[in-house]
Scaffold this active site. Structure first.
Site, PDB file in Angstrom:
ATOM      1  N   THR A 133       0.817  -1.201   0.000  1.00 38.98           N
ATOM      2  CA  THR A 133       0.000   0.000   0.000  1.00 38.98           C
ATOM      3  C   THR A 133       0.863   1.268   0.000  1.00 38.98           C
ATOM      4  OG1 THR A 133      -1.447   1.282   1.463  1.00 38.98           O
ATOM      5  CG2 THR A 133      -0.106  -0.348   2.527  1.00 38.98           C
ATOM      6  N   LYS A 163       2.126  -3.411   7.404  1.00 35.46           N
ATOM      7  CA  LYS A 163       2.410  -3.605   5.968  1.00 35.46           C
ATOM      8  C   LYS A 163       3.868  -3.230   5.673  1.00 35.46           C
ATOM      9  CE  LYS A 163       0.033  -4.662   2.983  1.00 35.46           C
ATOM     10  NZ  LYS A 163      -0.342  -5.987   2.417  1.00 35.46           N
TER      11      LYS A 163
HETATM   12  P1  NAD Z   1      -9.610  -7.436   2.183  1.00 34.27           P
HETATM   13  O1  NAD Z   1      -9.585  -7.167   3.645  1.00 34.27           O
HETATM   14  O2  NAD Z   1     -10.853  -7.165   1.400  1.00 34.27           O
HETATM   15  O3  NAD Z   1      -9.221  -8.969   1.898  1.00 34.27           O
HETATM   16  C1  NAD Z   1      -8.217  -9.636   2.600  1.00 34.27           C
HETATM   17  C2  NAD Z   1      -8.433 -11.133   2.399  1.00 34.27           C
HETATM   18  O4  NAD Z   1      -7.359 -11.821   3.060  1.00 34.27           O
HETATM   19  C3  NAD Z   1      -9.727 -11.660   2.980  1.00 34.27           C
HETATM   20  O5  NAD Z   1     -10.371 -12.495   2.044  1.00 34.27           O
HETATM   21  C4  NAD Z   1      -9.293 -12.452   4.203  1.00 34.27           C
HETATM   22  O6  NAD Z   1     -10.152 -13.541   4.505  1.00 34.27           O
HETATM   23  C5  NAD Z   1      -7.916 -12.925   3.770  1.00 34.27           C
HETATM   24  N1  NAD Z   1      -7.034 -13.241   4.889  1.00 34.27           N
HETATM   25  C6  NAD Z   1      -6.835 -12.511   6.020  1.00 34.27           C
HETATM   26  N2  NAD Z   1      -5.951 -13.131   6.822  1.00 34.27           N
HETATM   27  C7  NAD Z   1      -5.573 -14.269   6.180  1.00 34.27           C
HETATM   28  C8  NAD Z   1      -4.669 -15.315   6.495  1.00 34.27           C
HETATM   29  N3  NAD Z   1      -3.980 -15.319   7.643  1.00 34.27           N
HETATM   30  N4  NAD Z   1      -4.513 -16.325   5.610  1.00 34.27           N
HETATM   31  C9  NAD Z   1      -5.209 -16.337   4.449  1.00 34.27           C
HETATM   32  N5  NAD Z   1      -6.098 -15.376   4.113  1.00 34.27           N
HETATM   33  C10 NAD Z   1      -6.264 -14.349   4.960  1.00 34.27           C
HETATM   34  O7  NAD Z   1      -8.374  -6.620   1.597  1.00 34.27           O
HETATM   35  P2  NAD Z   1      -8.195  -5.934   0.172  1.00 34.27           P
HETATM   36  O8  NAD Z   1      -8.744  -4.560   0.227  1.00 34.27           O
HETATM   37  O9  NAD Z   1      -8.660  -6.867  -0.872  1.00 34.27           O
HETATM   38  O10 NAD Z   1      -6.609  -5.815   0.129  1.00 34.27           O
HETATM   39  C11 NAD Z   1      -5.805  -6.861  -0.396  1.00 34.27           C
HETATM   40  C12 NAD Z   1      -4.351  -6.481  -0.263  1.00 34.27           C
HETATM   41  O11 NAD Z   1      -4.103  -5.280  -0.976  1.00 34.27           O
HETATM   42  C13 NAD Z   1      -3.902  -6.232   1.176  1.00 34.27           C
HETATM   43  O12 NAD Z   1      -2.598  -6.767   1.331  1.00 34.27           O
HETATM   44  C14 NAD Z   1      -3.872  -4.713   1.297  1.00 34.27           C
HETATM   45  O13 NAD Z   1      -2.915  -4.289   2.234  1.00 34.27           O
HETATM   46  C15 NAD Z   1      -3.484  -4.325  -0.110  1.00 34.27           C
HETATM   47  N6  NAD Z   1      -3.961  -2.999  -0.550  1.00 34.27           N
HETATM   48  C16 NAD Z   1      -5.290  -2.666  -0.427  1.00 34.27           C
HETATM   49  C17 NAD Z   1      -5.718  -1.426  -0.886  1.00 34.27           C
HETATM   50  C18 NAD Z   1      -7.184  -1.021  -0.797  1.00 34.27           C
HETATM   51  O14 NAD Z   1      -7.509   0.133  -1.092  1.00 34.27           O
HETATM   52  N7  NAD Z   1      -8.103  -1.917  -0.440  1.00 34.27           N
HETATM   53  C19 NAD Z   1      -4.815  -0.522  -1.457  1.00 34.27           C
HETATM   54  C20 NAD Z   1      -3.476  -0.912  -1.573  1.00 34.27           C
HETATM   55  C21 NAD Z   1      -3.050  -2.160  -1.125  1.00 34.27           C
END
Ligand code: NAD
Ligand code: TYD
Length: 352
Positions: A133, A163
């Site tokens: 992120t 992160k």
């Molecule tokens: P989210 O919270 O919607 O999804 C996370 C998923 O990871 C869920 O399905 C959850 O069940 C799974 N999970 C959690 N712990 C776990 C574990 N120990 N083992 C296996 N699965 C597990 O998140 P998102 O918004 O889809 O983000 C995905 C990635 O992208 C993250 O790493 C986040 O830091 C990064 N990110 C998100 C954004 C954003 O705006 N949403 C922006 C930049 C980066």
């Protein structure tokens, strides 16, 4: 060959799986723990797809991950799995440390053991793509230039600190062990399947339900917004042609204040779903207590990705937001399922 996608039942992970199958027949193993944020319904349209294999499990389960890597001869990992919500990290950082840091460590270790046993050609072609992120860079003042990949890490929330720690682990596994890693640092995503605890889906649903649209503090905090499909496309480009050991910023060139985001959203809803009494959705905006340690501004300079890999976002904020709102209007069954249960506890805890 097959790729392993962690966190595939979450918001970006599920969008990535769809995006992948729209371009490729290569198999995916989706590994997800199905926490409150993971939703199998996101992937249900793939139930009959023989190229998709869902596994319920933890990235921190060394034996399970090792078995999946061996059995499916995984050639790349796209690591999305994380605890991802800043406000939850403020209420309770424990799971963020457990999954984002310790979980990523275990995942790296099972991957390293598998990778070490590959033949030289497969070893060279292997990739571990870590999805991170822009929040790891900290907060910018109004006039500062946008974050480049060289900006120092200055994480301010338990989420962004966890992160940042995982980014450092991934970096170290490249420098120390030679594991071919890639890291992407992306700005705020929005789009279909977004869990409605985050600003945009929360405000769409609250608006439609006649509830307050909660704006933290003065609403002048700035985020850079990217439509989720553009993020997925960027990840595919980095996976295919990125240089191991490099990091790539991904952003939408769309800096907006939170107030502006919510007002734009209200304007689109006024057009697509006018209120029966003729009033404007904007009237539901309510200022609430600010988030502790709230970062003022994030802005991503994504020119490296454009220069080196030719990627630019396809959606403007207006076109992406319109698509998102239409998706929520058309998917009331999905919405009704996710707002029941645990979600109600969260809303009570955070907003009452
Ligand atoms: P989210 O919270 O919607 O999804 C996370 C998923 O990871 C869920 O399905 C959850 O069940 C799974 N999970 C959690 N712990 C776990 C574990 N120990 N083992 C296996 N699965 C597990 O998140 P998102 O918004 O889809 O983000 C995905 C990635 O992208 C993250 O790493 C986040 O830091 C990064 N990110 C998100 C954004 C954003 O705006 N949403 C922006 C930049 C980066
Ligand atoms: P969010 O969607 O939680 O993403 P992040 O904190 O990762 O940027 O929040 C986006 C912005 O919206 C952030 O500045 C906090 C603000 N916000 C509100 O003003 N009200 C809300 O109810 C929420 C959830 C967020």
């Amino acid at each position: 060959m097959t790729i392993l996608v962690t966190g595939a039942a979450g918001f970006i992970g599920s969008n990535f799986v769809f995006d992948w199958f729209s371009e490729s027949n290569e198999d995916i193993v989706s590994l997800d723990l199905l926490t409150y944020a993971g939703n199998l319904e996101n992937l249900s349209s793939l139930d009959q797809n023989p190229h998709h294999h869902f596994v319920h499990g933890d990235i921190g389960d060394y034996d399970l991950v090792s078995k999946l890597l061996e059995e499916h001869r995984i050639r790349a990992i796209i690591h999305f799995a994380a605890e991802s919500h800043v406000d939850r990290s403020i209420h309770g950082p424990r799971d963020f440390i457990k999954t984002n840091i310790v979980g990523t460590y275990h995942l790296l270790e099972s991957v390293r053991a598998y990778w070490n046993n590959l033949d030289e050609t497969a070893k060279k072609a292997f990739r571990f793509l870590h999805v991170s992120t822009d929040e790891v860079y900290g907060s910018l003042n109004e006039k500062a230039p946008a974050f480049t990949e060289k900006h120092p890490y200055q994480p301010n929330s338990p989420y962004s600190a966890s992160k940042a720690a995982s980014d450092y682990l991934v970096r170290a596994w490249f420098h120390t062990y030679g594991l071919p890693v890639l890291t992407t640092n992306c700005s705020n995503n929005y789009g279909p399947y977004h869990f409605p605890e985050k600003l945009i889906p929360l405000c769409i649903l609250n608006a439609l339900n006649g509830m307050p649209l909660p704006i933290y503090g003065d609403g002048q905090q700035i985020r850079d917004w990217l439509y989720v499909k553009d993020h997925c496309d960027a990840i595919r480009e980095v996976l295919a042609r990125g240089q191991p050991g490099e990091t790539y910023n991904v952003g939408g060139w769309n800096e907006k204040t939170n107030l502006n985001v919510v007002k734009t959203l209200c304007g689109i809803l006024d057009e697509l779903k006018p209120k029966a009494d003729g009033s404007k959705y904007e009237n539901q905006i309510t200022y609430v207590k600010d988030r502790p340690g709230h970062d003022r501004r994030y802005a991503i300079d994504a020119s490296k990705l454009e220069r080196e890999l030719g990627w630019r976002p396809q959606e403007t904020f207006e076109t992406g937001l319109r698509k998102t709102i239409i998706w929520y209007l058309e998917n009331d069954i999905w919405v009704n399922h996710v707002v029941s249960g645990e979600y109600q506890h969260w809303v009570k805890k955070q907003y009452s």
